[in-house]
Design an enzyme around this catalytic site. Structure first.
Site, PDB file in Angstrom:
ATOM      1  N   GLU A 182      -1.815   8.245  -5.416  1.00 24.22           N
ATOM      2  CA  GLU A 182      -0.908   8.530  -4.310  1.00 24.22           C
ATOM      3  C   GLU A 182       0.312   7.616  -4.342  1.00 24.22           C
ATOM      4  OE1 GLU A 182      -4.386   9.739  -1.100  1.00 24.22           O
ATOM      5  OE2 GLU A 182      -3.774   7.649  -1.310  1.00 24.22           O
TER       6      GLU A 182
ATOM      7  N   ASP B  48     -10.296   9.672   3.944  1.00 30.14           N
ATOM      8  CA  ASP B  48      -8.877   9.385   3.718  1.00 30.14           C
ATOM      9  C   ASP B  48      -8.238  10.304   2.681  1.00 30.14           C
ATOM     10  OD1 ASP B  48     -10.156   8.434   1.494  1.00 30.14           O
ATOM     11  OD2 ASP B  48      -9.425   6.382   1.649  1.00 30.14           O
TER      12      ASP B  48
END
Length: 364
Positions: free
Chosen positions: A68, A239
């Protein structure tokens, strides 16, 4: 100070803080002090929420994990974090989470600070959890159940001890070795620790429940019958898409708080809820726009996924502390140009200053 930072960059290059140097910074400052300072920065930056250019993180998913990028900026500073999540890494001797990041000058784009963020992320995640709990949990909370005793668990335990006032920990992990590691690392902390045989046993009688598990699954770590009136649930492990820890009925019966709703809708516990499912962004509570906990019997959930603004806050702290302590080293990450319009002409001058072994072989 910011003008001084830019002047220093132009003279000496980007300040680089390696993992060993970050560990030394934390040792010299003290772990609890670092977490507290990051929590203060998070509070201050969340109170400036409208000033930031925000976006959900950009994720690249694979069968084994996710990589990410997490950007955010205000009018003066821009930051981003590169971070991965690969739960199977531990089987080959690598960390599940690895990260680094940059703090840059908005006016010029100059990368002022390049830092490791693996250690720093652990501290900032714990700081965010404890800060949210201090805002939402019952003030008299003293007992926390910690479900998932892996790499993040010590940081969570110590953050809640020093920032929230937790005195007793009740632990469970499906891997007994993880729990044994956590108990050993918390020796001398002053926390009263009980090792439990199940999640249900661990959460019984807890004021706060923190879930911080790693597997990329839609898990049911907590189920409705485990939840008691007045609990605050700190849901950290869910998450990314397809990864949760709480039974959906828990969310329906609780008041749910998030960091950045557009990101939480994709990645958090609320990812399987309808678009009209009601949540409150934490900054709204801090600015008095919405209420936090309504009463002592209410169950509150902080659906924590980790947001880029927290990394911005953490990088601000690490940059200031590194400068204060004289840690890190200046590196020529960006070439200094005698003629800013002649990048090509810089090749020969840079090669003369610092020839690489390959360049030496080519010259020969």
């Amino acid at each position: 100070m910011q003008n001084n930072d830019l002047t220093q960059f132009r003279l000496d290059g980007t300040l680089y803080l390696s993992a060993p140097q970050a560990a030394e910074l934390i040792r010299r400052k003290g772990l609890a002090n670092c977490i507290a300072a990051m929590a203060d920065n998070i509070r201050d930056d969340f109170k400036r929420w409208p000033e930031f250019d925000k976006t959900a993180r950009v994720a690249s998913h694979s069968k084994d994990g996710v990589i990410e990028l997490m950007p955010v900026a205000d009018a003066s500073r821009y930051s981003f974090k590169y971070v991965n999540g690969h739960p199977s890494n531990t089987a080959i001797g690598m960390s599940t989470v690895m990260a680094f990041g940059v703090l840059a000058d908005v006016d010029t784009g100059a990368p002022l600070f390049l830092s490791e963020l693996t250690l720093t992320t652990a501290l900032r995640t714990a700081a965010m959890s404890a800060f949210a709990a201090k805002t939402l949990a019952r003030p008299e909370s003293r007992v926390m159940a910690l479900i998932g005793n892996g790499a993040q668990s010590e940081f969570q335990a110590l953050a809640f001890q020093h920032l929230v006032g937790i005195t007793t920990l009740r632990l469970f992990d499906i891997d007994p070795q993880a729990t044994a590691k956590l108990v050993a690392n918390l020796q001398g902390s002053g926390l009263h620790i009980t090792v439990c045989d199940s999640t249900a046993e661990a959460v019984r009688g807890a004021d706060i429940v923190t879930t911080v598990t790693a597997d990329k699954t839609m898990a049911l770590i907590l189920t409705p019958e485990m939840i008691e009136p007045g609990m605050h649930i700190n849901a950290v492990g869910g998450d990314c898409p397809g990864k949760t820890e709480l039974h959906g009925d828990i969310l329906d019966a609780a008041k749910v708080f998030v960091e950045y709703e557009p990101q939480s809708r994709i990645e958090g516990e609320i990812q399987h809820k309808a678009e009209d499912f009601q949540v409150t962004e934490l900054w709204e509570v801090l600015l008095g726009q919405k209420a936090g906990r309504d009463n002592a019997a209410q169950v509150t959930v902080f659906d924590s996924v980790g947001f880029a603004l927290e990394d911005f806050s953490a990088l601000r702290f690490m940059f200031a502390a590194a400068n204060e302590l004289g840690l890190g080293e200046r590196t020529a990450l960006i070439p200094q140009l005698a003629d800013p319009k002649n990048l090509f002409g810089t090749l020969s001058s840079l090669a003369q200053v610092a020839p690489t072994p390959s360049a030496i072989r080519l010259a020969a």
